[in-house]
Design an enzyme around this catalytic site. Structure first.
Site, mmCIF file in Angstrom:
data_model
loop_
_atom_site.group_PDB
_atom_site.id
_atom_site.type_symbol
_atom_site.label_atom_id
_atom_site.label_comp_id
_atom_site.label_asym_id
_atom_site.label_seq_id
_atom_site.Cartn_x
_atom_site.Cartn_y
_atom_site.Cartn_z
ATOM 1 N N CYS A 55 -16.764 25.496 -41.650
ATOM 2 C CA CYS A 55 -18.067 25.527 -42.314
ATOM 3 C C CYS A 55 -17.976 26.353 -43.597
ATOM 4 O O CYS A 55 -18.488 25.948 -44.651
ATOM 5 C CB CYS A 55 -19.119 26.136 -41.383
ATOM 6 N N ASP A 74 -0.124 62.369 -60.551
ATOM 7 C CA ASP A 74 -0.597 63.220 -61.639
ATOM 8 C C ASP A 74 -0.693 64.639 -61.088
ATOM 9 O O ASP A 74 -0.846 64.841 -59.886
ATOM 10 C CB ASP A 74 -1.964 62.712 -62.100
#
Length: 727
Positions: A16, A428
């Site tokens: 569906c 970082d």
């Protein structure tokens, strides 16, 4: 154009969802994704196309489509009406179908004319009980389509009508009729009432359990969205007025008492307390907040009274953004699921043809009509591809919902795919490995420069910067001198900032960027502080004016997080714009050997690309504007939620909790979710591939086939629910 989300009704299986998705994507310029598990469609419409047209297309396909209701997300009821109605249908059909099964299985129970009692009991099951399948099959037939409901409906109708023909037109209705039962295949008898009844009961039961499990799988997100306060005490004209949260505006000052939920994102303007963030970020330890600290809506005040000034309301709050991010991730499809959808899209017609061929083949081989029909019914029932359609959506629902509870937001299935292949993690430094909360610890003016002048110039200039180093210098300077206006401010990402202060053109930033030549006293100060792991800033005009040093602290969990990355098979690399000495000092404290220092934003991108060129699959963890390009370049970008919007936008995963350990949890959870999806798809495929030939060979009773089909769907959903226990 922004995508529109539609709630789709009437879908009963992945076929569906495929049909609705295909119909929407056939509209000119429309891009649509339909999620069966969430019963939602994400539709991107071109300019000039109204959403009503998309809704009309869905309705013409045989389903319903509605726009979501405005306002806060509704809190889930313990059980929705649709699931409750399905449960009642299961109970009634089971009560009627079980006697039919016993009468058909146990010859000792087959009294004279027992078959008519079985017919009376089986008829409501085959007609009323299986009506959802019949109705869906008819709707699909009108549109020239076939789905899983078509298979079930055909199986039930074939078994029931054949039994009716035998009862009313044949000899099966005669007194004294007896029949047996075989688990392995057709017994060749002429009555198949137990097939019609039990197939209906098993498929309905499977669908009911599936609906309940799917509801539980979305509970994490519903619980998260329900965290928000319903009303709030706002200070107006010196008095506290209780108003709904929807009436809160940016700038309003509101009160948060002990035990209350913070109504929206804001900044504390009065009071100190501890906030419980556990439900929002997974952080188990309450966080102390005071005047000037930012707070997030949805957290719980565990201590004293706070007065907060609202900075974000409604859809702009962090809680609302978390909800949107999670919902978007849940509507996506992994590459493996797209393949499964394509397979299931053609599966039903192939199975219909296969069942017909099987029936004809058995007839040609000399089998009785009833036996050939029973084998074909077994093929129809066992082939339902419902488990394929649930494999990815349910795992995504549970995995992303659990991630949201732990403070990990996954943007989509593509991010999950990336976590499997990543072998290098680039970290970082500032704000990621360290807290990013720097403080000014040393001021070294050049000969002939007053310390107050250096602080005033540098502090005023850095007050226009968003970089943690700049904020630390501005805050430190403000404590000692009065800052002055600055004009012509220009920031150079990763290098420094320039502006005019009191008529003097001043630069502040990295020593190699700021220039000119640094005199010996300042060079000595730079070397001394860099050796101590501090970040140094050189301030200059037409000559060096002085050196400022700021210190950051390594997050307590960073060392364990680095060890966690190694345990996952990832090689950590520290990549920072800081100087070599500072970077190596921080790297050594957390156990990282690979260090790249002095990197500007473009250098970070270049380094990530260089790693990728060497065959590495790279994840980047960062939080600042200068990390955004590297996050976008990486195979997997992980943004710290405490960072800038640019970094969060560029990341594939966002960590609401400002803790590097959360990045480890994010990778672990993503890999676990992906492995669950793959496991679900494997078992769904294996079930269909292995069972179909068995059914076609006449070795599988339709009753057993329906039980196996229902079990496969329930297995996929319950396997996904195991992600709720992820730690």
């Amino acid at each position: 154009m922004e995508p529109v989300e539609l709630t789709i009704g009437g879908m009963t299986c992945a076929s569906c969802a495929n049909r609705v998705e295909k119909k929407l994507n056939r509209m000119p310029g429309v891009e649509a994704t339909v999620n069966y598990a969430t019963e939602k469609a994400t539709v991107r419409l071109p300019e000039g196309t109204d959403v009503a047209e998309a809704i009309s297309v869905v309705e013409r396909t045989g389903y319903t489509a509605t726009l979501p209701q405005p306002g806060p997300a509704p809190v889930a009821a313990p059980q929705d009406p649709v699931t409750s109605a399905l449960g009642r249908r299961v109970a009634v059909t089971a009560a009627l179908g079980l006697p039919v099964l016993l009468l058909s299985m146990v010859p000792a129970l087959q009294f004279t004319n027992w078959q008519w009692l079985a017919f009376a009991l089986a008829s409501p099951v085959a007609v009323w009980g299986a009506w959802p399948f019949h109705r869906a099959a008819l709707v699909n037939a009108r549109h020239g389509a076939a789905t899983m409901d078509t298979l079930v409906s055909l199986g039930v109708v074939a078994a029931y009508l054949t039994s009716c023909a035998s009862l009313f037109l044949g000899d099966a209705g005669m007194p004294g009729t007896h029949m047996g039962f075989s688990l392995l295949g057709s017994s060749g008898d002429e009555l198949y009432l137990e097939v019609a009844a039990v197939v209906t009961v098993f498929v309905l039961t499977g669908r009911y359990l599936e609906a309940r499990a799917r509801r539980r799988s979305g509970a994490a997100l519903e619980a998260l969205l329900a965290l928000g306060a319903k009303d709030v005490g706002v200070l107006r004209d010196g008095a506290e007025v209780r108003v709904p949260v929807a009436d809160l505006r940016v700038g309003d000052r509101f009160v948060v008492r002990p035990g209350e939920t913070v109504a929206t994102d804001g900044t504390v303007v009065e009071g100190t307390s501890a906030l419980d963030l556990s439900l929002l970020t997974g952080e188990s330890v309450p966080v102390e907040v005071g005047t000037g600290d930012d707070v997030v809506g949805g957290t719980v005040n565990a201590g004293g009274r706070l007065v907060v000034r609202a900075t974000r309301v409604g859809a702009d709050t962090q809680l609302a953004r978390i909800g949107r991010t999670v919902e978007q991730a849940q509507s996506g499809k992994a590459a493996a699921q797209r393949l499964a959808d394509r397979v299931s899209g053609v599966f039903v017609p192939v199975v219909l043809a296969g069942a017909l061929a099987t029936s004809v083949g058995w007839l040609l081989a000399g089998a009785p009509v009833g036996e050939a029909l029973t084998i074909a019914v077994a093929v129809l029932v066992i082939a339902c591809p419902c488990a394929l359609g649930l494999a990815t959506p349910t795992a995504l629902l549970v995995g992303t919902g659990r991630g949201a509870q732990l403070g990990v937001l996954v943007k989509g299935p593509e991010a999950l795919e990336s976590t499997r292949r990543v072998d290098t993690v680039v970290l970082d430094k500032t704000g990621t490995v360290t807290t990013g909360r720097m403080s000014l610890v040393a001021v070294v003016p050049a000969p002939g420069v007053a310390e107050e002048d250096l602080l005033r110039w540098a502090g005023s200039l850095e007050d226009a910067s968003e970089h943690p180093v700049g904020r630390a210098i501005a805050a430190g300077a403000r404590e000692r001198v009065t800052l002055v206006p600055v004009t012509d401010v220009t920031a150079s990402a990763g290098a420094g900032i320039t502006g005019t202060v009191e008529g003097v053109r001043v630069r502040a930033g990295r020593p190699d960027w700021t220039g000119p030549d640094v005199p010996a006293p300042l060079a000595g100060a730079l070397a001394e502080h860099e050796a101590a792991g501090r970040t140094t800033v050189l301030v200059a005009s037409d000559r060096p004016l002085g050196v400022l040093a700021v210190a950051d602290t390594v997050r307590p969990s960073s060392r364990d997080a680095v060890a966690g990355f190694r345990a996952l098979g990832l090689r950590p690399v520290l990549l920072t714009g800081d100087n070599e000495r500072t970077a190596r000092a921080v790297a050594a404290s957390v156990g990282i050997e690979d260090v790249v220092a002095g990197a500007r934003p473009e250098d970070k991108v270049a380094h990530v690309r260089a790693l990728q060129a060497r065959g590495r699959v790279v994840a980047v963890v960062g939080d600042g504007v200068n990390d955004a390009a590297a996050l976008a370049t990486a195979d997997l970008g992980i943004a710290m939620g405490s960072g800038t919007d640019a970094a969060i936008e560029a990341g594939d995963l966002t960590l609401v909790r400002a803790d590097l350990q959360a990045a480890v949890d994010a990778v672990r959870l993503s890999r676990r979710t992906l492995s669950t999806i793959r496991g679900n798809l494997f078992w769904a495929f294996a079930y269909n591939v292995a069972a179909l030939p068995v059914a076609a060979a006449g070795l599988l009773n339709p009753v057993v086939a329906s039980a196996a089909m229902a079990f496969s769907s329930v297995f996929v959903v319950t396997n996904s629910l195991r992600l709720r226990r992820f730690r």
